[in-house]
Design a protein around this motif. Structure first.
Motif, short mmCIF file in Angstrom:
data_model
loop_
_atom_site.label_atom_id
_atom_site.label_comp_id
_atom_site.label_asym_id
_atom_site.label_seq_id
_atom_site.Cartn_x
_atom_site.Cartn_y
_atom_site.Cartn_z
N GLY A 55 0.82 -1.21 0.01
CA GLY A 55 -0.15 0.00 0.00
C GLY A 55 0.80 1.22 0.19
N ASP A 56 1.99 1.21 0.22
CA ASP A 56 3.06 2.38 0.12
C ASP A 56 3.35 2.73 -1.21
OD1 ASP A 56 3.38 2.23 3.12
OD2 ASP A 56 5.37 1.54 3.16
N ASP A 57 3.37 4.11 -1.28
CA ASP A 57 3.50 4.78 -2.52
C ASP A 57 4.97 5.06 -2.64
OD1 ASP A 57 0.97 5.02 -3.21
OD2 ASP A 57 0.47 6.86 -2.07
N ILE A 58 5.50 4.63 -3.76
CA ILE A 58 7.04 4.60 -4.09
C ILE A 58 7.58 5.36 -5.26
CG2 ILE A 58 7.62 2.66 -2.41
CD1 ILE A 58 8.02 1.04 -5.18
N ILE A 59 8.70 5.82 -5.23
CA ILE A 59 9.19 6.33 -6.56
C ILE A 59 10.67 5.35 -6.61
CG2 ILE A 59 10.44 8.23 -7.63
CD1 ILE A 59 8.75 10.09 -6.13
N THR A 60 10.86 5.03 -7.98
CA THR A 60 12.01 3.92 -8.00
C THR A 60 13.51 4.88 -8.43
OG1 THR A 60 11.66 3.75 -10.46
CG2 THR A 60 10.57 2.08 -8.92
N ILE A 61 14.41 4.25 -8.65
CA ILE A 61 15.61 4.89 -8.97
C ILE A 61 15.21 5.52 -10.56
CG2 ILE A 61 17.98 4.65 -9.64
CD1 ILE A 61 18.22 2.71 -7.17
N GLY A 62 14.51 4.65 -11.22
CA GLY A 62 14.39 5.24 -12.56
C GLY A 62 13.28 6.14 -12.63
N GLY A 63 12.79 6.67 -11.67
CA GLY A 63 11.42 7.56 -11.74
C GLY A 63 10.11 6.99 -11.79
N ILE A 64 10.04 5.74 -11.96
CA ILE A 64 8.67 5.08 -11.79
C ILE A 64 7.82 5.69 -10.70
CG2 ILE A 64 7.23 2.95 -12.36
CD1 ILE A 64 9.88 2.16 -14.10
N VAL A 65 6.80 5.90 -10.81
CA VAL A 65 5.77 6.01 -9.43
C VAL A 65 4.88 5.10 -9.34
CG1 VAL A 65 4.49 7.46 -8.25
CG2 VAL A 65 6.04 8.37 -9.75
N GLY A 66 4.68 4.26 -8.46
CA GLY A 66 3.74 3.42 -7.84
C GLY A 66 3.27 2.85 -6.83
N THR A 67 2.34 2.19 -6.48
CA THR A 67 1.94 1.61 -5.11
C THR A 67 2.43 0.24 -4.98
OG1 THR A 67 0.04 3.06 -5.35
CG2 THR A 67 -0.20 1.54 -3.82
N ILE A 68 2.83 -0.16 -3.78
CA ILE A 68 3.23 -1.44 -3.68
C ILE A 68 2.05 -2.50 -3.66
CG2 ILE A 68 4.39 -3.21 -2.11
CD1 ILE A 68 6.17 -0.84 -1.15
N VAL A 69 1.96 -3.54 -4.20
CA VAL A 69 0.89 -4.45 -4.31
C VAL A 69 1.22 -5.61 -3.41
CG1 VAL A 69 -0.56 -5.95 -5.81
CG2 VAL A 69 -0.09 -3.64 -6.54
N SER A 70 2.48 -6.26 -3.82
CA SER A 70 2.92 -7.28 -2.86
C SER A 70 4.25 -7.24 -2.60
CB SER A 70 2.50 -8.60 -3.62
OG SER A 70 3.29 -8.76 -4.76
N ILE A 71 4.77 -8.02 -1.66
CA ILE A 71 6.29 -8.04 -1.22
C ILE A 71 6.80 -9.40 -1.00
CG2 ILE A 71 8.11 -7.19 0.43
CD1 ILE A 71 6.13 -5.02 1.10
N LYS A 72 7.96 -9.66 -1.83
CA LYS A 72 8.54 -10.95 -1.54
C LYS A 72 9.92 -10.53 -0.94
CE LYS A 72 5.69 -13.56 -4.55
NZ LYS A 72 5.78 -14.27 -5.89
N GLU A 73 10.88 -11.64 -0.74
CA GLU A 73 11.73 -11.50 -0.06
C GLU A 73 12.88 -10.26 -0.43
OE1 GLU A 73 16.00 -14.10 0.75
OE2 GLU A 73 14.01 -14.95 1.09
N ASP A 74 13.15 -10.29 -2.05
CA ASP A 74 13.97 -9.19 -2.63
C ASP A 74 13.15 -8.53 -3.72
OD1 ASP A 74 16.40 -9.82 -1.35
OD2 ASP A 74 17.01 -11.37 -2.40
N THR A 75 12.08 -8.82 -3.95
CA THR A 75 11.30 -8.23 -5.03
C THR A 75 9.84 -7.59 -4.50
OG1 THR A 75 10.15 -10.29 -5.62
CG2 THR A 75 12.37 -9.86 -6.64
N LEU A 76 9.59 -6.56 -5.22
CA LEU A 76 8.17 -5.91 -5.19
C LEU A 76 7.45 -6.26 -6.15
CD1 LEU A 76 9.68 -2.64 -3.38
CD2 LEU A 76 8.91 -4.65 -1.85
#
Length: 109
Positions: A55-76
């Motif tokens: 549910g967190d809103d994030i910005i990636t290093i590449g500038g992509i803006v999105g909302t987290i849907v699921s979290i695994k160990e090393d990937t979102l």
């Protein structure tokens, strides 16, 4: 051939002391103005990445803006845009968490 730097003269050893002191000073300044702040920033980034939640809103290093849907160990998996496209990214690619967090409760008087 002269080996003046190998002499054990008091004058020769006395002239070496300021150069050693200046070298130590440079190393100390380098540590406090460059290495220590960088380590602090890396620690804060690591803490932010480990505290990500669905549910967190994030910005990636590449500038992509999105909302987290699921979290695994090393990937979102994040959802971007109004068409609800989903992208799978690595955790280290998150630059910023833009979800406003509640401030800690003020201490009671």
């Amino acid at each position: 051939m002269s080996f003046a730097f190998l002499t054990t003269d008091a004058a020769a050893s006395g002239s070496m002391l300021p150069s050693i002191f200046s070298l130590v000073l440079i190393v100390v300044v380098f540590y406090f103005f460059i290495l220590r702040p960088q380590q602090k920033r890396e620690k804060e980034s690591s803490k932010m990445r480990s505290s990500l939640e669905v549910g967190d809103d994030i910005i990636t290093i590449g500038g992509i803006v999105g909302t987290i849907v699921s979290i695994k160990e090393d990937t979102l998996v994040i959802e971007t845009g109004s068409d609800r496209s989903k992208l799978r990214i690595t955790r280290w690619a998150v630059q910023q968490n833009t979800t406003p967090k509640e401030a800690a409760a003020p201490a009671k008087k």
